[in-house]
Design an enzyme around this catalytic site. Sequence first.
Site, PDB file in Angstrom:
ATOM      1  N   CYS A   1      24.964   3.867  -2.669  1.00 59.22           N
ATOM      2  CA  CYS A   1      23.907   4.682  -3.311  1.00 59.22           C
ATOM      3  C   CYS A   1      24.377   6.102  -3.634  1.00 59.22           C
ATOM      4  O   CYS A   1      23.720   6.804  -4.401  1.00 59.22           O
ATOM      5  CB  CYS A   1      22.673   4.728  -2.429  1.00 59.22           C
TER       6      CYS A   1
ATOM      7  N   HIS B   1      18.375  10.841  -4.680  1.00 56.77           N
ATOM      8  CA  HIS B   1      18.477   9.380  -4.698  1.00 56.77           C
ATOM      9  C   HIS B   1      17.106   8.790  -4.376  1.00 56.77           C
ATOM     10  O   HIS B   1      16.390   9.289  -3.504  1.00 56.77           O
ATOM     11  CB  HIS B   1      19.511   8.936  -3.664  1.00 56.77           C
TER      12      HIS B   1
ATOM     13  N   ASN C   1      14.736   1.072  -5.723  1.00 55.06           N
ATOM     14  CA  ASN C   1      16.067   1.625  -5.452  1.00 55.06           C
ATOM     15  C   ASN C   1      17.089   0.860  -6.296  1.00 55.06           C
ATOM     16  O   ASN C   1      17.378  -0.306  -6.007  1.00 55.06           O
ATOM     17  CB  ASN C   1      16.371   1.485  -3.952  1.00 55.06           C
TER      18      ASN C   1
HETATM   19  O1  UT7 Z   1      19.613   3.677  -0.544  1.00 61.03           O
HETATM   20  C1  UT7 Z   1      20.035   3.913   0.766  1.00 61.03           C
HETATM   21  C2  UT7 Z   1      19.725   2.784   1.591  1.00 61.03           C
HETATM   22  N1  UT7 Z   1      18.383   2.465   1.885  1.00 61.03           N
HETATM   23  C3  UT7 Z   1      17.456   3.293   2.392  1.00 61.03           C
HETATM   24  O2  UT7 Z   1      17.585   4.485   2.412  1.00 61.03           O
HETATM   25  C4  UT7 Z   1      16.232   2.647   2.976  1.00 61.03           C
HETATM   26  C5  UT7 Z   1      15.894   3.256   4.299  1.00 61.03           C
HETATM   27  N2  UT7 Z   1      14.832   2.611   5.034  1.00 61.03           N
HETATM   28  C6  UT7 Z   1      13.572   2.474   4.583  1.00 61.03           C
HETATM   29  O3  UT7 Z   1      13.263   2.834   3.460  1.00 61.03           O
HETATM   30  C7  UT7 Z   1      12.532   1.946   5.531  1.00 61.03           C
HETATM   31  O4  UT7 Z   1      13.061   1.863   6.826  1.00 61.03           O
HETATM   32  C8  UT7 Z   1      11.961   0.556   5.135  1.00 61.03           C
HETATM   33  C9  UT7 Z   1      11.090   0.703   3.899  1.00 61.03           C
HETATM   34  C10 UT7 Z   1      13.082  -0.426   4.898  1.00 61.03           C
HETATM   35  C11 UT7 Z   1      11.066   0.036   6.261  1.00 61.03           C
HETATM   36  O5  UT7 Z   1      10.037   0.970   6.538  1.00 61.03           O
HETATM   37  P1  UT7 Z   1       9.761   1.440   8.025  1.00 61.03           P
HETATM   38  O6  UT7 Z   1       8.605   2.350   7.976  1.00 61.03           O
HETATM   39  O7  UT7 Z   1      11.047   1.973   8.592  1.00 61.03           O
HETATM   40  O8  UT7 Z   1       9.327   0.113   8.708  1.00 61.03           O
HETATM   41  P2  UT7 Z   1       9.956  -0.614   9.993  1.00 61.03           P
HETATM   42  O9  UT7 Z   1      11.249  -1.243   9.634  1.00 61.03           O
HETATM   43  O10 UT7 Z   1       9.909   0.347  11.150  1.00 61.03           O
HETATM   44  O11 UT7 Z   1       8.891  -1.745  10.224  1.00 61.03           O
HETATM   45  C12 UT7 Z   1       7.526  -1.457  10.588  1.00 61.03           C
HETATM   46  C13 UT7 Z   1       6.768  -2.773  10.612  1.00 61.03           C
HETATM   47  C14 UT7 Z   1       7.500  -3.867  11.392  1.00 61.03           C
HETATM   48  O12 UT7 Z   1       6.538  -4.626  12.085  1.00 61.03           O
HETATM   49  P3  UT7 Z   1       6.250  -4.375  13.649  1.00 61.03           P
HETATM   50  O13 UT7 Z   1       7.570  -4.563  14.328  1.00 61.03           O
HETATM   51  O14 UT7 Z   1       5.754  -2.961  13.730  1.00 61.03           O
HETATM   52  O15 UT7 Z   1       5.240  -5.398  13.951  1.00 61.03           O
HETATM   53  C15 UT7 Z   1       8.124  -4.710  10.309  1.00 61.03           C
HETATM   54  O16 UT7 Z   1       8.313  -6.044  10.706  1.00 61.03           O
HETATM   55  O17 UT7 Z   1       6.585  -3.272   9.280  1.00 61.03           O
HETATM   56  C16 UT7 Z   1       7.090  -4.621   9.213  1.00 61.03           C
HETATM   57  N3  UT7 Z   1       7.636  -4.848   7.883  1.00 61.03           N
HETATM   58  C17 UT7 Z   1       6.865  -5.224   6.836  1.00 61.03           C
HETATM   59  N4  UT7 Z   1       5.549  -5.474   6.737  1.00 61.03           N
HETATM   60  C18 UT7 Z   1       5.073  -5.843   5.530  1.00 61.03           C
HETATM   61  C19 UT7 Z   1       8.900  -4.700   7.442  1.00 61.03           C
HETATM   62  N5  UT7 Z   1       8.996  -4.973   6.127  1.00 61.03           N
HETATM   63  C20 UT7 Z   1       7.744  -5.314   5.734  1.00 61.03           C
HETATM   64  C21 UT7 Z   1       7.188  -5.683   4.497  1.00 61.03           C
HETATM   65  N6  UT7 Z   1       5.850  -5.935   4.439  1.00 61.03           N
HETATM   66  N7  UT7 Z   1       7.929  -5.786   3.372  1.00 61.03           N
END
Ligand code: UT7
Length: 335
Positions: A116, A256, A286
């Site tokens: 990225c 980004h 992204n």
């Molecule tokens: O380009 C450079 C590379 N990429 C990035 O910079 C991305 C960086 N990371 C992110 O943008 C975020 O971490 C994500 C968008 C990927 C995830 O968001 P988050 O707020 O960090 O969520 P999380 O991974 O902490 O998950 C929170 C909850 C989890 O459930 P529990 O464990 O709390 O029950 C996940 O299983 O949300 C759940 N979850 C979803 N729920 C509905 C994860 N993905 C999804 C989804 N829909 N698509």
Amino acid sequence: MNTTHAVITAIGGYVPDTVLDNAALEKMVDTTNEWIVARTGIKERRIASDPLMATSDMTVLAIKDLIEKSGIDPLEVDCLVLATSTPDRLLAPTAVTVCEKAGLQNAFAFDLNAACSGFLYALSTGAALVETGRYKKVLVAGTDKMSSIVNYEDRNTCILFGDGSGVVLLEPNHEGVGIQDNIFRTDGKGVQFLSVPAGGSALGSNEDTVNQKQHFVQQDGRTVFKNAINGMTTACKDVLERNSLTADDIDWVVPHQANLRIIDAVGQNLGVDKDKVKVNIERYGNTTAATLPLCLWDYQADFKPGDKILFTAFGAGFTWGASLAVWGNLRTRQN
Ligand code: UT7
């Protein structure tokens, strides 16, 4: 002023017509539109659904857009630097295919992979070539067909990524306008948190890797999230300080586009007004190396000569950085 800077004099872009919106993703994986919008800011992304639309093809369309708007002669282009993590194939640089298809017959060309951060690294590489005085027209493109490495059964990743291409033309400037400074960093410990594990020389593809879906992007989102905010904030602060500037001196931040919450946090940490921070993640998701040039493509009408622009990016590796530029004049067909 004798110093040669490289200035952006033209911008082109391309995104595929096919829209993959959150409603469609709700039918593919266990997710909701509300979750995706609240956690990422993304409403839809573009997908190169035609299997014949490779990274090279999207780049060619972005270059054609640039040529159409700027009126430059493709034969005058000295070099193409193509930032991508999704090359047409592992061996044979995609940039060379692009030159062939776009009629850049006098250009040498190479790919650059910094995930990225790829476009930002490529922009400084292209700028360095221009600053030598040997190259007068250098194209810098960022293109990714993320749909080719995304697992559409994995809700952790498939909601984030989209396909697209953006390209800029760099030319020499002797009046202090153009790319001023860059700060880049890498941390190889990041590879375990974001990568495509199989298909390279470390782990060749085989039946097992395919069955385990290791040819797709895998990410520990939370770890990447925290590192992205820290990395981009620190790089921006460092480049401002090294140039004796404060956030108030900056007219625009072009970050980004990985997650709206990351963008907002970086803007807040820097103390920059929200309306100075360019965002188009809601439309494209992204697009990896394409986010920064697509932001320039979308918002070019807002940038005025003399504006100070801060670019920043963070990606797999980890790779990250920030660049400072003074905006110049864009070519039109008349000038
Ligand atoms: O380009 C450079 C590379 N990429 C990035 O910079 C991305 C960086 N990371 C992110 O943008 C975020 O971490 C994500 C968008 C990927 C995830 O968001 P988050 O707020 O960090 O969520 P999380 O991974 O902490 O998950 C929170 C909850 C989890 O459930 P529990 O464990 O709390 O029950 C996940 O299983 O949300 C759940 N979850 C979803 N729920 C509905 C994860 N993905 C999804 C989804 N829909 N698509």
